[in-house]
Write an enzyme that holds these catalytic residues in place. Structure first.
Site, PDB file in Angstrom:
ATOM      1  N   CYS A  66       7.213  -6.768  -8.019  1.00 40.63           N
ATOM      2  CA  CYS A  66       8.615  -7.463  -7.585  1.00 40.63           C
ATOM      3  C   CYS A  66       9.291  -8.022  -8.680  1.00 40.63           C
ATOM      4  O   CYS A  66      10.763  -7.897  -8.432  1.00 40.63           O
ATOM      5  CB  CYS A  66       8.586  -8.410  -6.469  1.00 40.63           C
ATOM      6  SG  CYS A  66       7.685  -7.591  -5.077  1.00 40.63           S
ATOM      7  N   HIS A  82      15.649 -11.332  -5.692  1.00 36.58           N
ATOM      8  CA  HIS A  82      14.990 -10.542  -5.061  1.00 36.58           C
ATOM      9  C   HIS A  82      14.814 -10.613  -3.813  1.00 36.58           C
ATOM     10  O   HIS A  82      14.900 -11.594  -2.987  1.00 36.58           O
ATOM     11  CB  HIS A  82      13.561 -10.719  -5.515  1.00 36.58           C
ATOM     12  CG  HIS A  82      12.253  -9.887  -5.107  1.00 36.58           C
ATOM     13  ND1 HIS A  82      12.582  -8.557  -4.642  1.00 36.58           N
ATOM     14  CD2 HIS A  82      11.092 -10.305  -4.430  1.00 36.58           C
ATOM     15  CE1 HIS A  82      11.351  -8.135  -4.351  1.00 36.58           C
ATOM     16  NE2 HIS A  82      10.481  -9.215  -3.952  1.00 36.58           N
ATOM     17  N   ASN A 141      12.202  -5.278   1.494  1.00 34.24           N
ATOM     18  CA  ASN A 141      11.365  -5.527   0.285  1.00 34.24           C
ATOM     19  C   ASN A 141      11.299  -4.272  -0.440  1.00 34.24           C
ATOM     20  O   ASN A 141      10.103  -3.527   0.083  1.00 34.24           O
ATOM     21  CB  ASN A 141      10.540  -6.259   0.281  1.00 34.24           C
ATOM     22  CG  ASN A 141       9.884  -6.998  -0.871  1.00 34.24           C
ATOM     23  OD1 ASN A 141      10.234  -6.396  -1.988  1.00 34.24           O
ATOM     24  ND2 ASN A 141       9.015  -7.906  -0.808  1.00 34.24           N
TER      25      ASN A 141
HETATM   26  O1  UT7 Z   1       7.892  -9.560  -2.792  1.00 31.11           O
HETATM   27  C1  UT7 Z   1       6.861 -10.287  -3.332  1.00 31.11           C
HETATM   28  C2  UT7 Z   1       6.828 -11.620  -2.754  1.00 31.11           C
HETATM   29  N1  UT7 Z   1       6.482 -11.731  -1.397  1.00 31.11           N
HETATM   30  C3  UT7 Z   1       7.154 -12.562  -0.750  1.00 31.11           C
HETATM   31  O2  UT7 Z   1       7.910 -13.516  -1.030  1.00 31.11           O
HETATM   32  C4  UT7 Z   1       6.598 -12.675   0.887  1.00 31.11           C
HETATM   33  C5  UT7 Z   1       6.481 -14.043   1.118  1.00 31.11           C
HETATM   34  N2  UT7 Z   1       5.844 -14.338   2.494  1.00 31.11           N
HETATM   35  C6  UT7 Z   1       6.669 -14.309   3.651  1.00 31.11           C
HETATM   36  O3  UT7 Z   1       7.826 -13.618   3.695  1.00 31.11           O
HETATM   37  C7  UT7 Z   1       5.963 -14.420   4.985  1.00 31.11           C
HETATM   38  O4  UT7 Z   1       4.978 -15.537   4.734  1.00 31.11           O
HETATM   39  C8  UT7 Z   1       5.733 -13.435   5.996  1.00 31.11           C
HETATM   40  C9  UT7 Z   1       7.127 -12.826   6.471  1.00 31.11           C
HETATM   41  C10 UT7 Z   1       4.974 -12.157   5.085  1.00 31.11           C
HETATM   42  C11 UT7 Z   1       4.936 -13.785   7.228  1.00 31.11           C
HETATM   43  O5  UT7 Z   1       5.756 -14.852   7.748  1.00 31.11           O
HETATM   44  P1  UT7 Z   1       5.120 -16.093   8.328  1.00 31.11           P
HETATM   45  O6  UT7 Z   1       6.280 -17.050   8.861  1.00 31.11           O
HETATM   46  O7  UT7 Z   1       4.495 -16.888   7.134  1.00 31.11           O
HETATM   47  O8  UT7 Z   1       4.000 -15.738   9.385  1.00 31.11           O
HETATM   48  P2  UT7 Z   1       2.369 -15.778   9.268  1.00 31.11           P
HETATM   49  O9  UT7 Z   1       2.102 -14.894   8.133  1.00 31.11           O
HETATM   50  O10 UT7 Z   1       1.886 -17.184   9.166  1.00 31.11           O
HETATM   51  O11 UT7 Z   1       1.931 -15.310  10.523  1.00 31.11           O
HETATM   52  C12 UT7 Z   1       2.315 -15.908  12.098  1.00 31.11           C
HETATM   53  C13 UT7 Z   1       1.995 -15.088  13.145  1.00 31.11           C
HETATM   54  C14 UT7 Z   1       0.541 -14.785  13.058  1.00 31.11           C
HETATM   55  O12 UT7 Z   1       0.047 -14.868  14.265  1.00 31.11           O
HETATM   56  P3  UT7 Z   1      -0.902 -16.158  14.842  1.00 31.11           P
HETATM   57  O13 UT7 Z   1      -1.972 -16.260  13.894  1.00 31.11           O
HETATM   58  O14 UT7 Z   1       0.019 -17.453  14.690  1.00 31.11           O
HETATM   59  O15 UT7 Z   1      -1.208 -16.018  16.236  1.00 31.11           O
HETATM   60  C15 UT7 Z   1       0.568 -13.595  12.412  1.00 31.11           C
HETATM   61  O16 UT7 Z   1      -0.650 -12.695  13.237  1.00 31.11           O
HETATM   62  O17 UT7 Z   1       2.566 -13.840  13.143  1.00 31.11           O
HETATM   63  C16 UT7 Z   1       1.674 -12.929  13.467  1.00 31.11           C
HETATM   64  N3  UT7 Z   1       2.291 -11.495  12.595  1.00 31.11           N
HETATM   65  C17 UT7 Z   1       3.225 -10.621  13.176  1.00 31.11           C
HETATM   66  N4  UT7 Z   1       3.533 -10.646  14.530  1.00 31.11           N
HETATM   67  C18 UT7 Z   1       4.276  -9.664  14.940  1.00 31.11           C
HETATM   68  C19 UT7 Z   1       2.244 -11.238  11.426  1.00 31.11           C
HETATM   69  N5  UT7 Z   1       2.961 -10.022  11.217  1.00 31.11           N
HETATM   70  C20 UT7 Z   1       3.543  -9.937  12.222  1.00 31.11           C
HETATM   71  C21 UT7 Z   1       4.284  -8.744  12.825  1.00 31.11           C
HETATM   72  N6  UT7 Z   1       4.687  -8.861  14.066  1.00 31.11           N
HETATM   73  N7  UT7 Z   1       4.677  -7.700  12.085  1.00 31.11           N
END
Ligand code: UT7
Length: 322
Positions: free
Chosen positions: A113, A249, A279
Site C-alpha cells: 500500500c 492512503h 482500499n
Molecule cells: O492498506 C494497508 C493498511 N491496512 C489497514 O490500514 C487496515 C487497518 N485495519 C482496519 O481497517 C480494521 O481493523 C478493519 C476494518 C480491518 C476491522 O475493523 P475492526 O473494528 O478492527 O474489527 P475487528 O477486526 O476487531 O472485528 C470486529 C468484529 C469481529 O467479530 P467478534 O469477534 O467481535 O464477534 C469480526 O469477526 O467484526 C467481525 N467482522 C465482520 N463482521 C461483518 C470482521 N469482518 C466482518 C465483516 N462483516 N466483513
C-alpha cells in the site's frame, strides 16, 4: 534548484462496480458493518480481460494526455504493485511497450500500500540526480485476484484500480517553488507477518491470499502516519496549517479521520475516495489525487501531502506543491 514537478495525473477503474449489498449476497457481512467500520460503500472489481497492466496503461495514457507531452518524452517508468501480471518481467515494461516509449528505464517496486510513495521517492531522487528527465509513476493493482473470498475480515476491504502521475525535472526558484518539496519513507520488518500474502514463487510456488491482523495494523497506521507527516513538514520547514490538501492512503475512513485530527486538519481538506474505491493498495493515493485534481478541488499552487502505510510494515509521506 532542480525539482520534480507534477505535470499530469490520470487513473483507470475496472468497468464493474460492486456495492456492499451485492457483496453481502455471497459473503457473511452487511452494508452496515462495512460502512460503520471502514467507510467503504463500493469497490471496483476487474473482469477477466482487465489486468494490472491494462489498468496501468489506461491510467498512464490519461496522465500523459493531461501533461500535454508525447509518451516518447518519458525516460523512466516506475510501477508500484503487489499484483503484477507475471512474477517477471516487471509490469512496468508492459506499460512501456504499450506506450511506445521503449529504451528508457522501467521497473516495478513492491511496497504494497506504500508502493506509490516509494515509487515517488525513487523517481524524485533519480530526477534530482539527473538520471531521468520525465518520470511516469504508477500505482496499479488487481487485489481481487489475491483475496480469499471466504475471509470476510479482508475480502470486503479491497478493490482494483490504477492511478498515475507524470513528474518532470524543472529548475524552480522563488519562495513557493512547485514540485516535490520533501519525502520520507520507512519500513519496519519486525511486523511483516501482520499483513502479508500466504504464498509466493519461492515458498509455496503459488500466488497466495491476503492475510491481515486488522486491529493491530490499524493501531500502527495511526501512530506511524502521524509521525512521518511531522518529519516531512519539518524537512520542508512548514507547519500543519500550510497544507491545503491531505491525500491519504484510502484504507479506512476511521484511520483518515484520526490522522487528520492529529494534524489538526479540518475534514473538508482531506480527499476521501475510500467510500467509492475501497482500499486499492498502491493505486489508492494516485487515484485519490487524480480525482481531486480533475474535480477542481486541488489547484495549481496548492500544497498537497500524500501519505500511505502498508504491509512490511512500510510507510511514507511526500509533500508536493502542485
Ligand atoms: O492498506 C494497508 C493498511 N491496512 C489497514 O490500514 C487496515 C487497518 N485495519 C482496519 O481497517 C480494521 O481493523 C478493519 C476494518 C480491518 C476491522 O475493523 P475492526 O473494528 O478492527 O474489527 P475487528 O477486526 O476487531 O472485528 C470486529 C468484529 C469481529 O467479530 P467478534 O469477534 O467481535 O464477534 C469480526 O469477526 O467484526 C467481525 N467482522 C465482520 N463482521 C461483518 C470482521 N469482518 C466482518 C465483516 N462483516 N466483513
Amino acid at each position: 534548484m532542480l525539482r520534480s514537478v507534477l505535470i499530469g495525473t490520470g487513473s483507470q477503474l475496472p468497468r464493474r462496480a460492486v456495492s456492499n449489498e451485492e457483496l453481502a449476497k455471497t459473503v457473511d457481512t452487511s452494508d452496515e458493518w462495512i460502512v460503520e467500520r471502514t467507510g467503504i460503500r463500493n469497490r471496483y472489481i476487474a473482469g477477466d480481460d482487465e489486468t494490472t497492466s491494462s489498468l496501468a496503461i489506461g491510467a498512464a495514457k490519461n496522465a500523459i494526455e493531461a501533461a500535454g507531452i508525447e509518451a516518447s518524452a518519458i525516460d523512466l517508468i516506475i510501477l508500484a504493485t503487489a499484483t503484477p501480471d507475471q512474477t517477471f518481467p516487471a509490469t512496468a515494461t508492459q506499460v512501456q511497450d504499450a506506450l511506445g516509449c521503449n529504451g528508457g528505464m522501467a521497473f516495478d517496486v513492491a511496497a504494497v500500500c506504500s508502493g506509490f510513495l516509494y515509487a515517488v521517492g525513487v523517481a524524485d531522487a533519480m530526477i534530482r540526480a539527473g538520471s531521468a528527465k520525465r518520470a511516469l509513476v504508477i500505482g496499479a493493482e488487481t487485489f481481487s485476484r489475491i483475496l480469499d473470498w471466504e475471509d470476510r475480515a479482508t475480502c470486503v476491504l479491497f478493490g482494483d484500480g490504477a492511478g498515475a502521475i507524470v513528474l518532470e525535472g524543472r529548475e524552480e526558484s522563488g519562495e513557493t517553488p512547485r514540485g516535490i518539496l520533501a519525502t520520507r519513507l520507512h519500513a519496519d520488518g519486525a511486523h511483516n507477518q501482520l499483513l502479508y500474502v500466504d504464498g509466493g514463487p519461492s515458498t509455496t510456488k503459488t500466488v497466495g491470499h491476503v492475510r491481515m491482523k486488522g486491529p493491530e495494523v490499524f493501531k500502527h497506521a495511526v501512530v506511524n502516519l502521524a509521525s512521518v507527516l511531522g518529519e516531512v513538514l519539518a524537512d520542508a520547514g512548514l507547519g500543519d496549517s500550510d497544507i491545503d490538501w491531505l491525500v491519504p492512503h484510502q484504507a479506512n475512513k476511521r484511520i483518515l479521520d484520526a490522522t487528520a485530527r492529529k494534524l489538526g486538519m479540518p475534514k473538508d481538506k482531506v480527499v476521501v475516495t475510500v467510500d467509492r474505491h475501497a482500499n486499492t493498495s498502491a493505486a489508492s493515493v494516485p487515484l485519490a489525487l487524480d480525482t481531486a485534481i480533475r474535480d477542481g478541488r486541488i489547484k495549481p499552487g496548492h500544497l498537497v501531502m500524500l501519505e500511505a502505510m502498508g504491509g512490511g510494515f512500510t510507510w511514507g509521506a511526500s509533500l508536493i506543491r502542485i
